[in-house]
Design an enzyme around this catalytic site. Structure first.
Site, PDB file in Angstrom:
ATOM      1  N   ARG A 106       0.849  -1.200   0.000  1.00 27.78           N
ATOM      2  CA  ARG A 106       0.000   0.000   0.000  1.00 27.78           C
ATOM      3  C   ARG A 106       0.878   1.241   0.000  1.00 27.78           C
ATOM      4  O   ARG A 106       1.792   1.369   0.800  1.00 27.78           O
ATOM      5  CB  ARG A 106      -0.909  -0.007   1.234  1.00 27.78           C
ATOM      6  N   ARG A 153      -5.715   1.823  -4.583  1.00 26.81           N
ATOM      7  CA  ARG A 153      -4.848   1.157  -3.626  1.00 26.81           C
ATOM      8  C   ARG A 153      -4.875  -0.363  -3.777  1.00 26.81           C
ATOM      9  O   ARG A 153      -5.904  -0.936  -4.114  1.00 26.81           O
ATOM     10  CB  ARG A 153      -5.160   1.554  -2.197  1.00 26.81           C
ATOM     11  N   ASP A 161      -6.875  -1.944   1.235  1.00 26.09           N
ATOM     12  CA  ASP A 161      -7.360  -0.976   2.208  1.00 26.09           C
ATOM     13  C   ASP A 161      -8.081  -1.775   3.284  1.00 26.09           C
ATOM     14  O   ASP A 161      -9.024  -2.519   2.979  1.00 26.09           O
ATOM     15  CB  ASP A 161      -8.313   0.008   1.527  1.00 26.09           C
ATOM     16  N   ASP A 182     -10.015  -1.292   6.870  1.00 23.45           N
ATOM     17  CA  ASP A 182     -10.617  -0.288   7.742  1.00 23.45           C
ATOM     18  C   ASP A 182     -11.388  -0.938   8.880  1.00 23.45           C
ATOM     19  O   ASP A 182     -12.163  -1.878   8.653  1.00 23.45           O
ATOM     20  CB  ASP A 182     -11.617   0.585   6.961  1.00 23.45           C
TER      21      ASP A 182
END
Length: 173
Positions: free
Chosen positions: A84, A94, A97, A99
């Site tokens: 990343r 990207r 990711d 989260d």
């Protein structure tokens, strides 16, 4: 272990499906995390003004033995190992990711971390995978069922089922 931690996973660079699967395997390697469930893979339109390819998104449901900040650090380590690049532009393409979308009923707002994820209730690509795992999720910040936010999101946020994740794909060897 903290219950009901949902992690959103997305990729739109390279082999996006493969990147999502690799990240799930990386999550499973850590002893502080107990894997509880995984959503299907979805092709989703980017929510960005930056021209880019569609994403592949999914979510995992885990228990975590550490703090929210230690989970964030762990997730960022996986992102870094997978290549990343943080170019300073919000919502740019990207490789991966990861989260923290929900961390139990915690509501937290710190400089480096907001839980629930600040945009969760506005992003179909994050809600649909979570609701596939648990249709009864309550958004702890709004104290409303997460599903009630879906009808308020513009139709241009497309979410298309690609396929279920085969559990053999994410087993550790």
């Amino acid at each position: 272990m903290k219950d009901r931690v949902f992690i959103g996973i997305g990729s739109n660079v390279g082999d996006s499906e493969g990147n999502c699967i690799i990240s799930i395997k990386e999550l499973r390697k850590d002893g502080r995390l107990a894997f509880r469930g995984v959503s299907s893979l979805y092709r989703t339109s980017p929510v960005s003004s930056i021209p880019q390819d569609d994403f592949v998104n999914c979510a995992v449901f885990v228990s975590w033995a550490g703090s929210p900040l230690s989970l964030l650090e762990f997730l960022m380590g996986i992102e870094n190992r997978m290549g990343r690049v943080r170019d300073g532009k919000k919502d740019s393409p990207r490789v991966i990711d990861l989260d923290i979308l929900l961390f139990g009923n915690l509501v937290l707002q710190e400089h480096s971390l907001t839980i629930p994820h600040a945009e969760l209730h506005k992003r179909r690509f994050a809600m649909v995978p979570c609701l596939e795992i648990d249709p009864q999720i309550i958004h702890p910040g709004f104290r409303r069922p997460l599903a009630t936010f879906l009808s308020k999101i513009a139709d241009q946020q497309s979410v298309e089922l690609i396929r279920k994740i085969n559990m053999d794909e994410i087993e550790l060897s």
